[in-house]
Design a protein around this motif. Structure first.
Motif, PDB file in Angstrom:
ATOM      1  N   VAL A   1       2.693   1.442 -13.405  1.00 55.14           N
ATOM      2  CA  VAL A   1       3.379   2.639 -12.917  1.00 55.14           C
ATOM      3  C   VAL A   1       4.856   2.536 -13.213  1.00 55.14           C
ATOM      4  O   VAL A   1       5.500   1.541 -12.886  1.00 55.14           O
ATOM      5  CB  VAL A   1       3.172   2.792 -11.394  1.00 55.14           C
TER       6      VAL A   1
ATOM      7  N   THR B   1       0.157   6.461  -9.528  1.00 57.23           N
ATOM      8  CA  THR B   1       0.174   5.685  -8.292  1.00 57.23           C
ATOM      9  C   THR B   1      -1.057   5.996  -7.455  1.00 57.23           C
ATOM     10  O   THR B   1      -1.684   5.099  -6.879  1.00 57.23           O
ATOM     11  CB  THR B   1       1.453   5.991  -7.488  1.00 57.23           C
TER      12      THR B   1
ATOM     13  N   GLU C   1       7.719   6.785  -4.257  1.00 56.70           N
ATOM     14  CA  GLU C   1       7.368   5.503  -4.854  1.00 56.70           C
ATOM     15  C   GLU C   1       7.443   4.374  -3.832  1.00 56.70           C
ATOM     16  O   GLU C   1       6.551   3.525  -3.745  1.00 56.70           O
ATOM     17  CB  GLU C   1       8.290   5.198  -6.033  1.00 56.70           C
TER      18      GLU C   1
ATOM     19  N   HIS D   1      -4.249   4.579  -9.070  1.00 57.00           N
ATOM     20  CA  HIS D   1      -4.291   3.121  -8.874  1.00 57.00           C
ATOM     21  C   HIS D   1      -4.763   2.794  -7.457  1.00 57.00           C
ATOM     22  O   HIS D   1      -5.548   1.851  -7.263  1.00 57.00           O
ATOM     23  CB  HIS D   1      -2.915   2.507  -9.128  1.00 57.00           C
TER      24      HIS D   1
ATOM     25  N   MET E   1       4.508   4.612  -1.386  1.00 57.95           N
ATOM     26  CA  MET E   1       3.252   4.087  -1.908  1.00 57.95           C
ATOM     27  C   MET E   1       3.282   2.566  -2.021  1.00 57.95           C
ATOM     28  O   MET E   1       2.264   1.901  -1.818  1.00 57.95           O
ATOM     29  CB  MET E   1       2.966   4.718  -3.279  1.00 57.95           C
ATOM     30  N   LYS E   2       4.446   1.988  -2.332  1.00 58.46           N
ATOM     31  CA  LYS E   2       4.548   0.523  -2.380  1.00 58.46           C
ATOM     32  C   LYS E   2       4.273  -0.065  -1.002  1.00 58.46           C
ATOM     33  O   LYS E   2       3.572  -1.066  -0.856  1.00 58.46           O
ATOM     34  CB  LYS E   2       5.947   0.113  -2.867  1.00 58.46           C
TER      35      LYS E   2
ATOM     36  N   GLU F   1       4.159   9.811 -12.342  1.00 66.45           N
ATOM     37  CA  GLU F   1       4.254   8.708 -11.388  1.00 66.45           C
ATOM     38  C   GLU F   1       3.333   8.930 -10.182  1.00 66.45           C
ATOM     39  O   GLU F   1       2.648   8.004  -9.732  1.00 66.45           O
ATOM     40  CB  GLU F   1       5.700   8.533 -10.922  1.00 66.45           C
ATOM     41  N   THR F   2       3.328  10.162  -9.673  1.00 66.38           N
ATOM     42  CA  THR F   2       2.493  10.445  -8.510  1.00 66.38           C
ATOM     43  C   THR F   2       1.018  10.241  -8.840  1.00 66.38           C
ATOM     44  O   THR F   2       0.278   9.593  -8.094  1.00 66.38           O
ATOM     45  CB  THR F   2       2.714  11.897  -8.027  1.00 66.38           C
TER      46      THR F   2
END
Length: 396
Positions: free
Chosen positions: A6, A248, A221, A251, A224-225, A244-245
Motif C-alpha cells: 500500500v 488497504t 491511512e 488487504h 487502518m494501520k 490507497e483506500t
C-alpha cells in the motif's frame, strides 16, 4: 494472491484535533445556535436534507423533492451569522484553507437528539451548507424493504462487501442495517472508520468502536494501520474513493476481516470497471485477482418514491454475488457478461434492477410509471410483468 504494498496516503496539512480541543468538544454542553431552528424545521418536515445558499430561502428535501421554507432569502450577513458558530477551531481551519469542511452536527428536538452529516462549502466566494439528516433508528432489512439475501452477506467471516450507488441512494443506511443485524446475531468486534460518523450504534452482542477521521485519528491511512492492531472482526471503511483506500481495504479482507464499504457506481457490474479505473492498466490483472478471490458481493441500489402509505422511498436493488461463474468472468475480463450471470443466478439470490422493479410493483411499493422511468430495459420489464422471463444467453 500476494498482498500488494500500500502506498502512503497523501498527508493532509490540517493537524488533527488536539487533546484540549477534543476534551473541550466532549465536555462542552451544546448551546442553542440560531441555525438550529432551520435544522429543527428539517426534522419536523421529515426532510432528508437541508440546503442553505446565499440569496435563496432555506430549502428542505422532502420525499425526494426540494421545498423552500416560507421565509425570506438568506443574505450574506445572516449566512455568516448562522454558519460560523457551528465550526470548532479545527473545522474552521479546514474550511478556511480548503474551502469546505465535513462534520457531524447534533440538535435536540422535543427531547430527542438528531444527527446530521454536514458539508459546509463556498460557492461564488460565499458560504453555504448542505446537511443530510441521519435517522436515529436503524431499520432492519424488512423495514427498509431490502432483499433477504443481504442477511447472507452478513454471515461471512472474511471478505469484502460493497454498496454501490449515487449520492443519496441509501448506501449508508443499508450498511448500517447490515452491521446492526450482525450486532444482534453475533458476538464480534465491529470497528468503523468514518468521515464523519453517521449512525451511532447501540451495542447488543457486539463490541463496537467508531472512529471519526480528523477527530479521533489524523487520516484514513493511520486509522487502518491502527485497525489491524485493534482485533476487529468487521471493519467499515466508508467510501472507496482512491487507490490507497481500496488496497488497504482489500488487504484487510485478505488477512481475515469482513470489510464493508461504499462506492459511487450505477450498477453492480459497472462497479468492477469503476474500481479498475482507480488503477493504472498494468495493475488491472492484480486487481481483478484481488476482487475475484476476496469480494463476496456487490449491492447496487437506487431510491424510488413509494406509493405505500407511510413509506416515503424504497430501494430498488441489483445484487451480484461472487459465485464461481462471476469470479471466472472477472478473471477473464468478460465484464460485459456479468449482467447475464446475474440474471441466471436467481437461485443463488442474485437479481438485476428489472427483477427488483417487478417485485416492488407486485408488493404495491411503487407504481408502474416510476418503474418504467428508471428501468434499464423497459421492454424486459414489460415482458417480466406479463410473466415472460427471457433467459440469458450462454455466458461460458
Amino acid at each position: 494472491m500476494s498482498a500488494t504494498k500500500v502506498r502512503p496516503a497523501p498527508t493532509s496539512n490540517i493537524p488533527p484535533a488536539t487533546s484540549d480541543e477534543l476534551a473541550a468538544s466532549l465536555l462542552q454542553v451544546k448551546r442553542e445556535l440560531e441555525v438550529d431552528k432551520l435544522f429543527k424545521a428539517c426534522v419536523k418536515l421529515e426532510g432528508s436534507d437541508l440546503h442553505l445558499k446565499v440569496g435563496t430561502a432555506p430549502i428542505v428535501r422532502v420525499k425526494g423533492d426540494l421545498k423552500p421554507l416560507n421565509r425570506p432569502p438568506i443574505d450574506i450577513e445572516e449566512m455568516v451569522r448562522l454558519l460560523i458558530p457551528m465550526l470548532d477551531d479545527r473545522n474552521r481551519r479546514i474550511f478556511e484553507e480548503e474551502g469546505g469542511a465535513d462534520f457531524s452536527y447534533t440538535i435536540n428536538v422535543d427531547g430527542e437528539n438528531w444527527r446530521f452529516r454536514v458539508n459546509m462549502l463556498k460557492q461564488l466566494g460565499k458560504p453555504g451548507l448542505v446537511a443530510r439528516r441521519i435517522n436515529n433508528f436503524i431499520p432492519n432489512f424488512k423495514g427498509l424493504f431490502l432483499p433477504p439475501v443481504l442477511e447472507e452477506l452478513c454471515k461471512y467471516d472474511q471478505g469484502m462487501v460493497l454498496l454501490a450507488g449515487v449520492t443519496g441512494s441509501g448506501k449508508s443506511t443499508t450498511i448500517a442495517s447490515m452491521l446492526n443485524w450482525i450486532n444482534a446475531e453475533y458476538s464480534k468486534h465491529i470497528l468503523t472508520l468514518e468521515d464523519p460518523i453517521e449512525f451511532v450504534y447501540t451495542e447488543k452482542k457486539c463490541l463496537i468502536n467508531q472512529r471519526e477521521v480528523g477527530t479521533d485519528v489524523k487520516n484514513f491511512e493511520i486509522a487502518m494501520k491502527h485497525a489491524v492492531r485493534e482485533d476487529p472482526d468487521i471493519i467499515l471503511v466508508g467510501e472507496m474513493r482512491d487507490q490507497e483506500t481500496f488496497m488497504t481495504a482489500i488487504h484487510a479482507a485478505e488477512t481475515g476481516h469482513l470489510v464493508f464499504g461504499t462506492i459511487h457506481a450505477s450498477t453492480a457490474p459497472s462497479t468492477v470497471g469503476r474500481i479498475l479505473d482507480l488503477f493504472p492498466e498494468e495493475m488491472h490483472n492484480a486487481i481483478r485477482n484481488a476482487m475475484a478471490f476476496n469480494m463476496k458481493g456487490i449491492v447496487a441500489q437506487k431510491l424510488l418514491p413509494s406509493i405505500k402509505q407511510g413509506v416515503s422511498r424504497v430501494p430498488t436493488c441489483e445484487i451480484m454475488l461472487f459465485t464461481p461463474i462471476v469470479r471466472k468472468l472477472i478473471l477473464e475480463s468478460k465484464d460485459q457478461k456479468l449482467s447475464d450471470a446475474i440474471r441466471i443466478g436467481v437461485q443463488d439470490g442474485m437479481q438485476d434492477f428489472t427483477m427488483s422493479l417487478k417485485q416492488l410493483i407486485d408488493d404495491g411499493l411503487i407504481d408502474r410509471p416510476t418503474a418504467f422511468e428508471v428501468a434499464p430495459n423497459p421492454d424486459a420489464l414489460k415482458m417480466l410483468l406479463k410473466g415472460i422471463n427471457v433467459s440469458a444467453p450462454g455466458i461460458i
